[in-house]
Design a protein around this motif. Structure first.
Motif, PDB file in Angstrom:
ATOM      1  N   THR A  92       0.843  -1.192   0.000  1.00 25.28           N
ATOM      2  CA  THR A  92       0.000   0.000   0.000  1.00 25.28           C
ATOM      3  C   THR A  92       0.881   1.245   0.000  1.00 25.28           C
ATOM      4  O   THR A  92       1.817   1.348   0.795  1.00 25.28           O
ATOM      5  CB  THR A  92      -0.917   0.028   1.240  1.00 25.28           C
ATOM      6  OG1 THR A  92      -1.650  -1.202   1.302  1.00 25.28           O
ATOM      7  CG2 THR A  92      -1.902   1.187   1.151  1.00 25.28           C
ATOM      8  N   LYS A  93       0.581   2.194  -0.879  1.00 26.04           N
ATOM      9  CA  LYS A  93       1.388   3.399  -0.985  1.00 26.04           C
ATOM     10  C   LYS A  93       1.202   4.292   0.235  1.00 26.04           C
ATOM     11  O   LYS A  93       0.161   4.279   0.884  1.00 26.04           O
ATOM     12  CB  LYS A  93       1.039   4.157  -2.263  1.00 26.04           C
ATOM     13  CG  LYS A  93       1.386   3.395  -3.534  1.00 26.04           C
ATOM     14  CD  LYS A  93       1.052   4.204  -4.770  1.00 26.04           C
ATOM     15  CE  LYS A  93       1.434   3.445  -6.042  1.00 26.04           C
ATOM     16  NZ  LYS A  93       1.106   4.208  -7.270  1.00 26.04           N
ATOM     17  N   ALA A  94       2.227   5.076   0.518  1.00 20.93           N
ATOM     18  CA  ALA A  94       2.234   5.917   1.708  1.00 20.93           C
ATOM     19  C   ALA A  94       1.034   6.868   1.751  1.00 20.93           C
ATOM     20  O   ALA A  94       0.394   7.031   2.796  1.00 20.93           O
ATOM     21  CB  ALA A  94       3.542   6.705   1.784  1.00 20.93           C
ATOM     22  N   GLU A  95       0.718   7.483   0.625  1.00 17.38           N
ATOM     23  CA  GLU A  95      -0.396   8.434   0.602  1.00 17.38           C
ATOM     24  C   GLU A  95      -1.722   7.740   0.884  1.00 17.38           C
ATOM     25  O   GLU A  95      -2.609   8.306   1.524  1.00 17.38           O
ATOM     26  CB  GLU A  95      -0.454   9.164  -0.738  1.00 17.38           C
ATOM     27  CG  GLU A  95       0.589  10.253  -0.882  1.00 17.38           C
ATOM     28  CD  GLU A  95       0.523  11.279   0.235  1.00 17.38           C
ATOM     29  OE1 GLU A  95      -0.582  11.790   0.506  1.00 17.38           O
ATOM     30  OE2 GLU A  95       1.563  11.564   0.853  1.00 17.38           O
ATOM     31  N   ALA A  96      -1.854   6.506   0.396  1.00 16.64           N
ATOM     32  CA  ALA A  96      -3.091   5.759   0.622  1.00 16.64           C
ATOM     33  C   ALA A  96      -3.254   5.404   2.094  1.00 16.64           C
ATOM     34  O   ALA A  96      -4.383   5.290   2.596  1.00 16.64           O
ATOM     35  CB  ALA A  96      -3.108   4.491  -0.223  1.00 16.64           C
ATOM     36  N   LEU A  97      -2.126   5.225   2.790  1.00 14.74           N
ATOM     37  CA  LEU A  97      -2.183   4.890   4.213  1.00 14.74           C
ATOM     38  C   LEU A  97      -2.740   6.039   5.041  1.00 14.74           C
ATOM     39  O   LEU A  97      -3.167   5.839   6.178  1.00 14.74           O
ATOM     40  CB  LEU A  97      -0.791   4.510   4.731  1.00 14.74           C
ATOM     41  CG  LEU A  97      -0.207   3.198   4.208  1.00 14.74           C
ATOM     42  CD1 LEU A  97       1.214   3.006   4.722  1.00 14.74           C
ATOM     43  CD2 LEU A  97      -1.077   2.018   4.612  1.00 14.74           C
ATOM     44  N   GLU A 101     -10.137   4.828   3.410  1.00 14.23           N
ATOM     45  CA  GLU A 101     -10.807   3.836   2.564  1.00 14.23           C
ATOM     46  C   GLU A 101     -10.166   2.444   2.620  1.00 14.23           C
ATOM     47  O   GLU A 101     -10.908   1.438   2.722  1.00 14.23           O
ATOM     48  CB  GLU A 101     -10.859   4.331   1.111  1.00 14.23           C
ATOM     49  CG  GLU A 101     -11.874   5.427   0.849  1.00 14.23           C
ATOM     50  CD  GLU A 101     -11.447   6.788   1.408  1.00 14.23           C
ATOM     51  OE1 GLU A 101     -10.250   6.911   1.801  1.00 14.23           O
ATOM     52  OE2 GLU A 101     -12.282   7.698   1.457  1.00 14.23           O
ATOM     53  N   PRO A 102      -8.842   2.296   2.548  1.00 15.92           N
ATOM     54  CA  PRO A 102      -8.270   0.939   2.608  1.00 15.92           C
ATOM     55  C   PRO A 102      -8.593   0.213   3.907  1.00 15.92           C
ATOM     56  O   PRO A 102      -8.820  -1.002   3.905  1.00 15.92           O
ATOM     57  CB  PRO A 102      -6.759   1.193   2.481  1.00 15.92           C
ATOM     58  CG  PRO A 102      -6.646   2.516   1.825  1.00 15.92           C
ATOM     59  CD  PRO A 102      -7.802   3.312   2.329  1.00 15.92           C
ATOM     60  N   TYR A 103      -8.644   0.944   5.012  1.00 19.85           N
ATOM     61  CA  TYR A 103      -8.937   0.332   6.309  1.00 19.85           C
ATOM     62  C   TYR A 103     -10.419  -0.039   6.420  1.00 19.85           C
ATOM     63  O   TYR A 103     -10.770  -1.041   7.046  1.00 19.85           O
ATOM     64  CB  TYR A 103      -8.539   1.284   7.436  1.00 19.85           C
ATOM     65  CG  TYR A 103      -7.108   1.745   7.339  1.00 19.85           C
ATOM     66  CD1 TYR A 103      -6.047   0.888   7.623  1.00 19.85           C
ATOM     67  CD2 TYR A 103      -6.809   3.045   6.942  1.00 19.85           C
ATOM     68  CE1 TYR A 103      -4.734   1.318   7.516  1.00 19.85           C
ATOM     69  CE2 TYR A 103      -5.504   3.483   6.831  1.00 19.85           C
ATOM     70  CZ  TYR A 103      -4.464   2.610   7.119  1.00 19.85           C
ATOM     71  OH  TYR A 103      -3.168   3.037   7.011  1.00 19.85           O
ATOM     72  N   GLN A 104     -11.266   0.781   5.799  1.00 15.84           N
ATOM     73  CA  GLN A 104     -12.697   0.451   5.811  1.00 15.84           C
ATOM     74  C   GLN A 104     -12.950  -0.835   5.034  1.00 15.84           C
ATOM     75  O   GLN A 104     -13.740  -1.675   5.476  1.00 15.84           O
ATOM     76  CB  GLN A 104     -13.511   1.601   5.210  1.00 15.84           C
ATOM     77  CG  GLN A 104     -15.019   1.330   5.238  1.00 15.84           C
ATOM     78  CD  GLN A 104     -15.838   2.558   4.899  1.00 15.84           C
ATOM     79  OE1 GLN A 104     -15.297   3.610   4.574  1.00 15.84           O
ATOM     80  NE2 GLN A 104     -17.148   2.425   4.978  1.00 15.84           N
ATOM     81  N   ARG A 105     -12.293  -0.993   3.884  1.00 15.76           N
ATOM     82  CA  ARG A 105     -12.439  -2.240   3.127  1.00 15.76           C
ATOM     83  C   ARG A 105     -11.930  -3.426   3.942  1.00 15.76           C
ATOM     84  O   ARG A 105     -12.558  -4.490   3.979  1.00 15.76           O
ATOM     85  CB  ARG A 105     -11.679  -2.143   1.797  1.00 15.76           C
ATOM     86  CG  ARG A 105     -12.320  -1.243   0.774  1.00 15.76           C
ATOM     87  CD  ARG A 105     -11.719  -1.456  -0.611  1.00 15.76           C
ATOM     88  NE  ARG A 105     -10.302  -1.115  -0.638  1.00 15.76           N
ATOM     89  CZ  ARG A 105      -9.843   0.093  -0.930  1.00 15.76           C
ATOM     90  NH1 ARG A 105     -10.685   1.084  -1.186  1.00 15.76           N
ATOM     91  NH2 ARG A 105      -8.536   0.334  -0.955  1.00 15.76           N
ATOM     92  N   PHE A 106     -10.795  -3.233   4.586  1.00 15.32           N
ATOM     93  CA  PHE A 106     -10.200  -4.277   5.419  1.00 15.32           C
ATOM     94  C   PHE A 106     -11.162  -4.698   6.531  1.00 15.32           C
ATOM     95  O   PHE A 106     -11.406  -5.893   6.750  1.00 15.32           O
ATOM     96  CB  PHE A 106      -8.891  -3.739   6.013  1.00 15.32           C
ATOM     97  CG  PHE A 106      -8.232  -4.622   7.029  1.00 15.32           C
ATOM     98  CD1 PHE A 106      -7.507  -5.742   6.648  1.00 15.32           C
ATOM     99  CD2 PHE A 106      -8.311  -4.315   8.385  1.00 15.32           C
ATOM    100  CE1 PHE A 106      -6.888  -6.551   7.591  1.00 15.32           C
ATOM    101  CE2 PHE A 106      -7.693  -5.107   9.333  1.00 15.32           C
ATOM    102  CZ  PHE A 106      -6.980  -6.232   8.936  1.00 15.32           C
ATOM    103  N   TYR A 107     -11.743  -3.714   7.217  1.00 14.19           N
ATOM    104  CA  TYR A 107     -12.657  -4.011   8.323  1.00 14.19           C
ATOM    105  C   TYR A 107     -13.936  -4.679   7.817  1.00 14.19           C
ATOM    106  O   TYR A 107     -14.411  -5.655   8.407  1.00 14.19           O
ATOM    107  CB  TYR A 107     -13.009  -2.728   9.077  1.00 14.19           C
ATOM    108  CG  TYR A 107     -13.526  -2.993  10.477  1.00 14.19           C
ATOM    109  CD1 TYR A 107     -12.676  -2.893  11.572  1.00 14.19           C
ATOM    110  CD2 TYR A 107     -14.855  -3.342  10.703  1.00 14.19           C
ATOM    111  CE1 TYR A 107     -13.141  -3.142  12.854  1.00 14.19           C
ATOM    112  CE2 TYR A 107     -15.321  -3.598  11.969  1.00 14.19           C
ATOM    113  CZ  TYR A 107     -14.455  -3.501  13.052  1.00 14.19           C
ATOM    114  OH  TYR A 107     -14.921  -3.766  14.317  1.00 14.19           O
TER     115      TYR A 107
END
Length: 232
Positions: A92-97, A101-107
């Motif tokens: 995962t790219k730094a800006e995306a971290l 949104e990436p964490y919401q998909r993960f959860y």
């Protein structure tokens, strides 16, 4: 008085359950309960007594497996379910971290995995206890009726959790950015140092997933406790 505030004198479990179950579900529940005693009296517990140890083993091993799925998803390697924490080490790219949104998909992926696994486990336990006695047969039938009636409501409640988590994510990120000033030259690896904002968020994210898992398991543990009472 709003639904979210209840004094000890005002709180009534039946009234709260009534708010959860819609009118059509209430009618269905009433009819089902009326038929339930007839179904139980007509059935016979002809199957041999279910082994309490076997059911306990199934529940505990299933819980351990689901916990391991959550914990492994925070490791560098992909978990058995394919769910993987967004991080630099997993691409995962730094800006995306620094976006939620990436964490919401993960959860949400974990929530879907939990819901399916626990529903299957609950069905197995329900089937296991239903042949032990007429009382447990009735409890298993009642558990299914209530589960069907409030499933949609439970889904809405659990969907609130990622939104609350988003607020916490923003708080941690904002605090980090304020501490760095207008020129944040830190790298993602710095965010993962002990006490750093992303380390704190990862820890709270994992704790929240494990807590939700235990909440979702409560109906299953209730069935297991009922079996334990009958077996003793």
């Amino acid at each position: 008085m709003s639904d979210s505030k209840f004094s000890d004198g005002d709180y009534n479990l039946a009234e709260q359950l009534g708010r959860i179950i819609s009118l059509s579900d209430s009618i269905s529940l009433s009819r089902s309960l009326g038929q339930l005693s007839r179904q139980v009296s007509e059935s016979t517990a002809s199957e041999p007594l279910t082994s309490l140890h076997a059911v306990q083993k199934d529940v505990l091993e299933s819980r351990e497996k689901m916990m391991r799925t959550v914990i492994n998803s925070f490791a560098d390697q992909t978990s058995s379910t394919g769910i993987q924490l967004p991080s630099v080490s997993t691409g995962t790219k730094a800006e995306a971290l620094k976006t939620y949104e990436p964490y919401q998909r993960f959860y949400s992926m974990h929530q879907a995995e939990m819901a399916g696994s626990i529903q299957t486990l609950r069905l197995r336990v329900r089937e296991s206890i239903s042949s032990v006695s007429t009382e447990l047969h009735q409890l298993a039938e009642l558990d299914q009726i209530i589960n069907d009636s409030i499933a949609a409501h439970n889904g809405k409640l659990f969907n609130v959790t990622p939104k609350l988590l988003q607020q916490r994510f923003k708080e941690l990120l904002n605090a980090h950015q304020k501490s760095q000033g207008s020129h944040d030259a830190t790298e993602p690896l710095d965010w993962l140092k002990p006490g750093a904002w992303l380390t704190v968020f990862y820890k709270e994210l994992q704790e929240l997933l494990l807590a939700e898992l235990d909440v979702r398991l409560q109906p299953v543990l209730g069935l297991l406790e009922a079996l334990n009472d009958v077996s003793n």
